[in-house]
Write a protein that holds these residues in place. Structure first.
Motif, PDB file in Angstrom:
ATOM      1  N   ASN B  32       0.912  -1.178   0.139  1.00 54.65           N
ATOM      2  CA  ASN B  32      -0.046   0.049  -0.050  1.00 54.65           C
ATOM      3  C   ASN B  32       0.962   1.159   0.053  1.00 54.65           C
ATOM      4  OD1 ASN B  32      -2.286   1.596  -0.223  1.00 54.65           O
ATOM      5  ND2 ASN B  32      -2.645   1.385   2.118  1.00 54.65           N
ATOM      6  N   ILE B  33       1.709   1.127  -1.146  1.00 54.38           N
ATOM      7  CA  ILE B  33       2.587   2.564  -1.039  1.00 54.38           C
ATOM      8  C   ILE B  33       2.472   3.142  -2.421  1.00 54.38           C
ATOM      9  CG2 ILE B  33       4.221   1.809   0.671  1.00 54.38           C
ATOM     10  CD1 ILE B  33       6.326   1.042  -1.746  1.00 54.38           C
ATOM     11  N   ASP B  34       2.617   4.448  -2.678  1.00 43.78           N
ATOM     12  CA  ASP B  34       2.390   4.858  -3.952  1.00 43.78           C
ATOM     13  C   ASP B  34       3.601   5.972  -4.129  1.00 43.78           C
ATOM     14  OD1 ASP B  34       1.889   7.211  -2.391  1.00 43.78           O
ATOM     15  OD2 ASP B  34      -0.248   7.027  -2.386  1.00 43.78           O
ATOM     16  N   ASN B  35       3.639   7.006  -5.402  1.00 43.21           N
ATOM     17  CA  ASN B  35       4.617   7.658  -5.342  1.00 43.21           C
ATOM     18  C   ASN B  35       4.659   9.206  -4.559  1.00 43.21           C
ATOM     19  OD1 ASN B  35       5.483   5.771  -7.147  1.00 43.21           O
ATOM     20  ND2 ASN B  35       4.647   6.677  -9.138  1.00 43.21           N
ATOM     21  N   SER B  36       3.809   9.300  -3.788  1.00 37.70           N
ATOM     22  CA  SER B  36       3.507  10.594  -3.141  1.00 37.70           C
ATOM     23  C   SER B  36       4.587  10.887  -2.052  1.00 37.70           C
ATOM     24  CB  SER B  36       2.175  10.640  -2.693  1.00 37.70           C
ATOM     25  OG  SER B  36       1.887   9.679  -1.706  1.00 37.70           O
ATOM     26  N   LYS B  37       5.172   9.684  -1.565  1.00 34.81           N
ATOM     27  CA  LYS B  37       6.048  10.062  -0.564  1.00 34.81           C
ATOM     28  C   LYS B  37       7.454   9.221  -0.650  1.00 34.81           C
ATOM     29  CE  LYS B  37       2.308   9.928   3.046  1.00 34.81           C
ATOM     30  NZ  LYS B  37       1.517   9.104   4.045  1.00 34.81           N
ATOM     31  N   LEU B  38       8.177   9.399   0.681  1.00 30.38           N
ATOM     32  CA  LEU B  38       9.423   8.606   0.734  1.00 30.38           C
ATOM     33  C   LEU B  38       9.148   7.619   1.701  1.00 30.38           C
ATOM     34  CD1 LEU B  38      12.669   7.824   0.527  1.00 30.38           C
ATOM     35  CD2 LEU B  38      12.912   9.644   2.260  1.00 30.38           C
ATOM     36  N   TYR B  39       9.333   6.047   1.536  1.00 27.65           N
ATOM     37  CA  TYR B  39       8.953   5.209   2.437  1.00 27.65           C
ATOM     38  C   TYR B  39      10.175   4.637   3.063  1.00 27.65           C
ATOM     39  CZ  TYR B  39       4.203   5.397   0.638  1.00 27.65           C
ATOM     40  OH  TYR B  39       3.092   5.848   0.340  1.00 27.65           O
ATOM     41  N   VAL B  40      10.145   4.486   4.246  1.00 30.95           N
ATOM     42  CA  VAL B  40      11.328   3.844   5.124  1.00 30.95           C
ATOM     43  C   VAL B  40      10.494   2.589   5.511  1.00 30.95           C
ATOM     44  CG1 VAL B  40      12.720   4.171   6.975  1.00 30.95           C
ATOM     45  CG2 VAL B  40      12.139   6.257   5.882  1.00 30.95           C
ATOM     46  N   ASN B 122       9.319   6.767  -5.077  1.00 31.25           N
ATOM     47  CA  ASN B 122       8.688   6.445  -6.683  1.00 31.25           C
ATOM     48  C   ASN B 122       8.935   5.302  -6.629  1.00 31.25           C
ATOM     49  OD1 ASN B 122       8.133   9.271  -6.848  1.00 31.25           O
ATOM     50  ND2 ASN B 122      10.316   9.649  -7.784  1.00 31.25           N
ATOM     51  N   LYS B 123       8.820   4.246  -5.809  1.00 33.26           N
ATOM     52  CA  LYS B 123       8.756   2.713  -5.936  1.00 33.26           C
ATOM     53  C   LYS B 123      10.203   2.147  -6.365  1.00 33.26           C
ATOM     54  CE  LYS B 123       4.107   1.995  -7.728  1.00 33.26           C
ATOM     55  NZ  LYS B 123       3.476   2.701  -8.903  1.00 33.26           N
ATOM     56  N   LYS B 124      11.149   3.202  -6.219  1.00 40.10           N
ATOM     57  CA  LYS B 124      12.548   2.841  -6.460  1.00 40.10           C
ATOM     58  C   LYS B 124      13.157   2.690  -5.136  1.00 40.10           C
ATOM     59  CE  LYS B 124      16.386   4.404  -9.362  1.00 40.10           C
ATOM     60  NZ  LYS B 124      16.871   5.516 -10.135  1.00 40.10           N
ATOM     61  N   ILE B 125      14.129   1.546  -5.119  1.00 38.39           N
ATOM     62  CA  ILE B 125      14.852   1.326  -3.978  1.00 38.39           C
ATOM     63  C   ILE B 125      16.153   2.460  -3.813  1.00 38.39           C
ATOM     64  CG2 ILE B 125      16.218  -0.133  -2.594  1.00 38.39           C
ATOM     65  CD1 ILE B 125      13.938  -1.596  -2.768  1.00 38.39           C
ATOM     66  N   MET B 126      16.104   3.389  -2.782  1.00 38.06           N
ATOM     67  CA  MET B 126      17.215   4.552  -2.860  1.00 38.06           C
ATOM     68  C   MET B 126      18.420   3.861  -2.103  1.00 38.06           C
ATOM     69  SD  MET B 126      15.553   6.748  -4.474  1.00 38.06           S
ATOM     70  CE  MET B 126      16.303   8.256  -4.289  1.00 38.06           C
ATOM     71  N   LYS B 127      18.111   3.028  -1.025  1.00 34.50           N
ATOM     72  CA  LYS B 127      19.206   2.551  -0.155  1.00 34.50           C
ATOM     73  C   LYS B 127      18.702   1.511   0.745  1.00 34.50           C
ATOM     74  CE  LYS B 127      22.618   4.562   3.544  1.00 34.50           C
ATOM     75  NZ  LYS B 127      22.938   5.747   4.440  1.00 34.50           N
ATOM     76  N   ILE B 128      19.798   0.595   1.326  1.00 30.06           N
ATOM     77  CA  ILE B 128      19.553  -0.284   2.004  1.00 30.06           C
ATOM     78  C   ILE B 128      20.473  -0.375   3.004  1.00 30.06           C
ATOM     79  CG2 ILE B 128      19.453  -2.845   2.220  1.00 30.06           C
ATOM     80  CD1 ILE B 128      18.929  -3.084  -0.715  1.00 30.06           C
ATOM     81  N   ILE B 129      20.212  -0.537   4.241  1.00 30.84           N
ATOM     82  CA  ILE B 129      20.924  -0.592   5.595  1.00 30.84           C
ATOM     83  C   ILE B 129      20.659  -1.951   6.185  1.00 30.84           C
ATOM     84  CG2 ILE B 129      21.389   0.240   7.893  1.00 30.84           C
ATOM     85  CD1 ILE B 129      20.364   2.982   6.760  1.00 30.84           C
TER      86      ILE B 129
END
Lengths: 70, 148, 383
Positions: B32-40, B122-129
């Motif tokens: 349930n995620i979209d392009n409106s936000k940055l998701y952590v 934007n559904k793209k993985i920006m970083k992984i920790i």
């Protein structure tokens, strides 16, 4: 003797075991899997007693391993 | 039924999400995620000692963010649904949590450890920790600042 | 000295296993052998504290009060009580094998620090110290655990420890040492122990793990027990009751296998097998099986059995008529051919998230005619 050990080792460590994923380690992470008694000081007492009453020692300090679940 | 099929399909998959990959639409819907936000997105489990230490810090970071721009999402990977629920309650997590007891989500992400944190924009993985950090709250707030 | 104990080297390394929780735990041990032999009372305290995600510190301290008696050859001096007396050319009829009484207090502690590196490999560093009236031991140890593969299902560990021991041997004991036997002084003897261990461990399924360890132990220095005598040159009329004498080095090696399986989420099975051999010609087999049953969230039961068998040292003989001029000689029954079995039980009651108490009852029996009952009770606080 050597034969028995070899067989056990082969069974335990054969490559046919399935790779366990990080999220599949819930059971392996349990305290009861890490030590053979909930009473860890008790285990130390016991080691001490066996050490003083018997002529062999060693091999019990297996701190290696762990489940890789942290 | 749909979930089970998806689960079987995903568990056969040797794929792992890496930085730069884009989430499949089915997965984005599932989360349930979209392009409106940055998701952590934080993958954790009740049996993971360092997760227990990290989660309160993540909840703390969650208070300090603009929720219109950023959303925190927890994925509890416990197979034991009851342990999962109790743990969520006990750790007083203040963000949305999905109980992934069938490993449908986690097997798709395929992290190399628990806990693992993914930043998705934007559904793209920006970083992984991967793995726990002592100062995860500061790390997250910094990362958010850089990604916004 | 009888329950002597330098901290067993290996025990220290075991204590470093990661616990993902901060706690303090207090335990009290009461150990009793039958027929007036050894009794031990020992309170022990352990503290485990994480510092961030990367460091764990574990501290342990124990105080043993030991009293009782241990069997040995001596000369019956006619005073009634069995005393620790030796003599050359004494009347053979006065040689006796009986319980020699003693008391001692041991204070021992260790401190271990675990550091987790960026790749989650672990480095352990430990120090340990043990002190008795006539025995001091200091130890340094380190172990490195390396994960093989990203999924952290296999690991290799290598550990090494060095222990330096000081033994005070009373000069009043004829035939033991070179110092002035009349002065009542003690002579300080030394011994060292180097212990190495290589372990390969693997998760073999979602609910089972196994490991294999190879270990080698090298001891050198004064390895004789100053409180044990042997009888030499017993011709039926006269005999010499003198201190035992062991070689001044001992090389041992062995293998141990461990397997743990969570049969269900509430029931875990552990098994351990160890084979040990050394150049005193002692070989031993140890098998340890245990079950942990979590009855519910409050009650946990442990049950375990242990079987042990060893072959005798090549310089051991229990008879009072065997030894003549052999260099090495011991009648200490711990170096003899025997078997032992142990039955262990522990029950733990979790009162709240932070507090738990436990009680443990155990029985140990040796074919050398030694039986012991020991109980432990304790309380633990998670913080």
């Amino acid at each position: 003797m050597k034969f028995t050990i070899t067989i056990i080792v082969l069974i335990l460590f054969s490559g046919c075991t399935k790779e366990i994923k990080p999220w599949e380690k819930g059971m392996l992470a349990k305290d009861s899997m890490k030590s053979s008694s909930k009473n860890t000081i008790g285990k130390k007492f016991e080691e001490h007693m066996f050490f003083s009453k018997e002529a062999s020692k060693g091999g019990s300090g297996i701190s290696g391993g762990g489940c890789g679940c942290n | 039924m749909k979930k089970i099929l998806l689960g079987i399909f995903l568990s056969l998959n040797l794929f792992a999400y890496e930085v730069g990959d884009t989430l499949k639409n089915t997965m984005a819907q599932h989360l349930n995620i979209d392009n409106s936000k940055l998701y952590v997105i934080d993958f954790y489990a009740s049996w993971c000692g360092s997760c227990k230490k990290e989660l309160p810090l993540i909840s703390q970071a969650n208070i300090q963010i603009d929720t219109n721009k950023v959303e925190f999402l927890g994925i509890n990977v416990d197979k034991d649904i009851q342990a999962s629920m109790e743990f969520n309650k006990e750790t007083e997590i203040n963000f949305r949590v999905i109980n992934d007891s069938n490993s449908i989500i986690v097997s798709q992400f395929n992290p190399i450890g628990i806990p693992t944190l993914y930043y998705v924009k934007n559904k793209k993985i920006m970083k992984i920790i991967t793995g726990a950090l002592d100062n995860i709250d500061k790390q997250i707030l910094n990362d958010i600042k850089e990604m916004e | 000295m009888q329950l002597r104990l330098s901290l067993a080297t290996a025990t220290l390394l075991a204590s470093m296993a990661l616990q993902a929780q901060d706690y303090v735990s207090l335990q009290y041990l009461q150990y009793d052998e039958g027929s007036g032999r050894t009794s031990v009372s020992a309170p022990a305290l352990t503290i485990n504290k994480d510092f961030g995600a990367d460091y764990t510190l574990n501290a342990y301290i124990v105080v043993d009060a030991v009293s009782g008696a241990s069997p040995a050859y001596s000369v019956d001096t006619g005073s009634g009580a069995s005393a620790f007396s030796r003599g050359i050319g004494v009347a053979a009829a006065t040689v006796q094998y009986s319980n020699i009484s003693y008391t001692d207090t041991r204070t021992a502690g260790d401190l271990a620090l675990t550091k987790r590196l960026d790749n989650r490999d672990e480095l352990n560093i430990g120090i340990a110290r043990s002190q008795e009236r006539d025995f001091y031991s200091s130890e340094l140890s380190t172990e490195y655990m390396h994960w093989l593969g990203d999924n952290k299902n296999k690991s290799l560990s290598f550990g090494v420890s060095y222990q330096a021991n000081e033994i005070l041997v009373e000069c009043t004991v004829a035939g033991t040492s070179s110092c002035d036997t009349g002065s009542g002084a003690s002579e300080k003897m030394t011994a060292s122990v180097i212990n190495t261990q290589l372990t390969y461990a693997q998760n073999i399924s979602q609910n089972a793990t196994a490991s294999i360890s190879l270990f080698g132990i090298m001891e050198s220095g004064y390895l004789t027990n100053p409180y044990k005598n042997v009888v030499r040159n017993n011709n039926g009329v006269t005999a010499d009751v003198v201190g035992e004498n062991r070689p001044d080095s001992r090389k041992a090696y062995g293998v141990s296998l461990k397997y743990a399986n969570a049969l269900r989420s509430s029931l875990t099975f552990h098994t351990l097998y160890r084979y040990y051999t050394d150049d005193w010609n002692i070989n031993s087999h140890t098998l340890d099986l245990s079950l942990i049953y979590e009855l519910n969230k409050k009650w946990t039961l442990d049950f375990g059995i242990r079987g042990y068998m060893q072959g005798e040292a090549d310089f051991y003989n229990g008879s009072s008529t065997y030894f003549t001029s052999q260099i090495y000689a011991s009648s200490d029954d711990r170096l003899s051919n025997f078997t032992s079995s142990t039955i262990k039980t522990n029950v733990e009651y979790t009162m709240s998230k932070d507090w738990s108490v436990n009680f443990s009852a155990n029985y140990y029996e040796q074919s050398t005619d030694l039986q012991a009952l020991y109980f432990m009770t304790g309380i633990r606080y998670n913080f």
